[in-house]
Design a protein around this motif. Structure first.
Motif, mmCIF file in Angstrom:
data_model
loop_
_atom_site.group_PDB
_atom_site.id
_atom_site.type_symbol
_atom_site.label_atom_id
_atom_site.label_comp_id
_atom_site.label_asym_id
_atom_site.label_seq_id
_atom_site.Cartn_x
_atom_site.Cartn_y
_atom_site.Cartn_z
ATOM 1 N N SER A 97 8.801 -0.604 -5.106
ATOM 2 C CA SER A 97 8.989 -0.257 -3.697
ATOM 3 C C SER A 97 7.914 -0.914 -2.833
ATOM 4 O O SER A 97 8.209 -1.417 -1.737
ATOM 5 C CB SER A 97 8.981 1.257 -3.503
ATOM 6 O OG SER A 97 7.765 1.833 -3.925
ATOM 7 N N THR A 98 6.673 -0.936 -3.309
ATOM 8 C CA THR A 98 5.603 -1.558 -2.528
ATOM 9 C C THR A 98 5.847 -3.057 -2.375
ATOM 10 O O THR A 98 5.708 -3.611 -1.274
ATOM 11 C CB THR A 98 4.239 -1.292 -3.185
ATOM 12 O OG1 THR A 98 4.002 0.119 -3.189
ATOM 13 C CG2 THR A 98 3.122 -1.984 -2.421
ATOM 14 N N TYR A 99 6.216 -3.724 -3.460
ATOM 15 C CA TYR A 99 6.517 -5.155 -3.358
ATOM 16 C C TYR A 99 7.650 -5.399 -2.371
ATOM 17 O O TYR A 99 7.554 -6.269 -1.484
ATOM 18 C CB TYR A 99 6.878 -5.744 -4.717
ATOM 19 C CG TYR A 99 7.269 -7.207 -4.597
ATOM 20 C CD1 TYR A 99 6.298 -8.199 -4.581
ATOM 21 C CD2 TYR A 99 8.613 -7.573 -4.453
ATOM 22 C CE1 TYR A 99 6.648 -9.534 -4.429
ATOM 23 C CE2 TYR A 99 8.968 -8.902 -4.295
ATOM 24 C CZ TYR A 99 7.993 -9.880 -4.281
ATOM 25 O OH TYR A 99 8.344 -11.196 -4.108
ATOM 26 N N ASN A 100 8.737 -4.648 -2.516
ATOM 27 C CA ASN A 100 9.900 -4.880 -1.661
ATOM 28 C C ASN A 100 9.588 -4.643 -0.192
ATOM 29 O O ASN A 100 9.977 -5.424 0.681
ATOM 30 C CB ASN A 100 11.059 -3.990 -2.105
ATOM 31 C CG ASN A 100 11.615 -4.368 -3.466
ATOM 32 O OD1 ASN A 100 11.392 -5.483 -3.952
ATOM 33 N ND2 ASN A 100 12.320 -3.449 -4.095
ATOM 34 N N ALA A 105 8.241 -6.867 5.057
ATOM 35 C CA ALA A 105 7.430 -6.812 6.269
ATOM 36 C C ALA A 105 6.817 -8.175 6.561
ATOM 37 O O ALA A 105 6.792 -8.636 7.715
ATOM 38 C CB ALA A 105 6.337 -5.763 6.111
ATOM 39 N N GLY A 106 6.314 -8.828 5.520
ATOM 40 C CA GLY A 106 5.735 -10.153 5.711
ATOM 41 C C GLY A 106 6.753 -11.152 6.235
ATOM 42 O O GLY A 106 6.454 -11.944 7.136
ATOM 43 N N ARG A 107 7.955 -11.115 5.690
ATOM 44 C CA ARG A 107 9.010 -12.012 6.159
ATOM 45 C C ARG A 107 9.330 -11.769 7.632
ATOM 46 O O ARG A 107 9.696 -12.705 8.362
ATOM 47 C CB ARG A 107 10.276 -11.831 5.316
ATOM 48 C CG ARG A 107 10.144 -12.305 3.869
ATOM 49 C CD ARG A 107 11.377 -11.969 3.059
ATOM 50 N NE ARG A 107 11.201 -12.292 1.655
ATOM 51 C CZ ARG A 107 11.469 -13.482 1.120
ATOM 52 N NH1 ARG A 107 11.920 -14.469 1.886
ATOM 53 N NH2 ARG A 107 11.281 -13.688 -0.171
ATOM 54 N N VAL A 159 -0.512 -6.793 -4.368
ATOM 55 C CA VAL A 159 0.651 -7.199 -3.574
ATOM 56 C C VAL A 159 0.267 -7.277 -2.092
ATOM 57 O O VAL A 159 0.700 -8.194 -1.373
ATOM 58 C CB VAL A 159 1.820 -6.219 -3.781
ATOM 59 C CG1 VAL A 159 2.948 -6.497 -2.792
ATOM 60 C CG2 VAL A 159 2.345 -6.301 -5.211
ATOM 61 N N ALA A 160 -0.541 -6.340 -1.632
ATOM 62 C CA ALA A 160 -0.985 -6.350 -0.244
ATOM 63 C C ALA A 160 -1.755 -7.629 0.079
ATOM 64 O O ALA A 160 -1.536 -8.273 1.116
ATOM 65 C CB ALA A 160 -1.848 -5.123 0.037
ATOM 66 N N ALA A 161 -2.670 -7.999 -0.811
ATOM 67 C CA ALA A 161 -3.441 -9.223 -0.604
ATOM 68 C C ALA A 161 -2.538 -10.452 -0.643
ATOM 69 O O ALA A 161 -2.701 -11.392 0.150
ATOM 70 C CB ALA A 161 -4.539 -9.330 -1.661
#
Length: 309
Positions: A97-100, A105-107, A159-161
């Protein structure tokens, strides 16, 4: 970023912290879209729209987040601890879920604030009590989790980084302590049962019950929601982690006495009085945030919190 005409997607919006965060962001003037596994029974508060989603499904998550084209995403959805679920489920749910969410959000070019955890350090769920390298504990302290929840948060911060590097968006990982709700503080029973002599008599290296795992730390949910709000406007680039703790332990006992009783080989403890074993100096400096609520006034407070879950 200012609140006016700013859209924020909040995942886990119907959870305990999620509801308080949605309410805080609405009060601050944000346009809120809430995502969760279900929809609110009564439609939710005015000013917020809600959508049902499986965040472990990348297609669903990306479709919704990119369709909203938000200015920011606050990611709170997770299985919150490893004690009531299979470890594999905790880890896979949280990291997928965090990756997705963060990738979507980044996209979309959205700022990200998400709930990591103090469990990333490894203290709360360790089989044998871990000794901090130094006190007070800050964001630079090594992360050594032994449990699937803590590991999922360490992986989530990776993943955040990655998201910050790949998409050039700011990503803030908030590491909250044990979240407490006004008028219903679970810390109260720990404090009432606490005995310093019993703590000192516990076998060396054991993990005594009653809050020792996070060194009797906590955070009021209102202060957690305020950090999420402050993080949306902070002048931060790249990826940064921030501790989110109340300024004192919930026992009212001097912290140095607690560490002397807890360990035979406690690190030097320059902490004064009952101040927390975790320092929030970084959040105070970068975000302009300080906790406002303590167990002394909040444990029995009569506060009408949100209830749209």
């Amino acid at each position: 970023m200012t609140a006016e005409n700013t859209s924020v997607v909040v995942t886990g919006a119907l959870g305990g912290a999620g509801q308080w965060t949605v309410e805080r962001l609405l009060a601050d003037g944000y346009d809120v879209v809430g995502l969760d596994q279900r929809l609110p029974a009564d439609g939710g508060p005015d000013g917020a729209d809600f959508f049902q989603v499986d965040l472990t499904d990348q297609g669903e998550t990306t479709e919704l987040v990119t369709a909203f084209d938000p200015d920011a995403v606050v990611h709170l959805a997770a299985i919150p601890d490893p004690t009531n679920h299979a470890g594999g489920r905790v880890f896979s749910n949280n990291i997928l879920s965090t990756y997705n969410v963060l990738d979507a959000a980044g996209r979309a070019g959205a700022r990200v604030v998400w709930a990591s955890s103090e469990s990333a350090y490894g203290f709360p769920f360790a089989h044998n009590l871990l000794v901090p390298d130094y006190l007070p504990i800050d964001e630079s302290h090594p992360l050594r989790p032994e449990d699937p929840y803590g590991v999922s948060k360490v992986a989530g911060e990776a993943v955040a980084a990655m998201t910050a590097r790949r998409y050039g968006v700011p990503v803030l990982s908030v590491r909250p302590s044990w979240v407490q709700y006004p008028g219903a503080y679970q810390t109260t029973s720990n404090r009432e049962a606490f005995d310093l002599d019993e703590l000192a008599a516990s076998p060396a290296g054991s993990s005594p019950s009653g809050g020792a795992g996070n060194f009797w730390s906590y955070i009021d949910v209102r202060d957690l929601a305020s950090m999420f709000s402050e993080a949306l406007t902070a002048d931060v680039t790249g990826h940064e982690a921030y501790l989110c703790h109340a300024p004192e332990n919930y026992l009212g006992v001097e912290t140095s006495e607690l560490f002397d009783a807890l360990y035979d080989d406690a690190p030097p403890c320059p902490i004064e009085g009952d101040a927390s074993a975790f320092t929030t100096e970084k959040a105070e400096r970068d975000l302009g945030w300080t906790a406002e609520h303590t167990w002394r006034e909040a444990a029995d407070a009569d506060v009408a919190g949100p209830d749209f879950g």
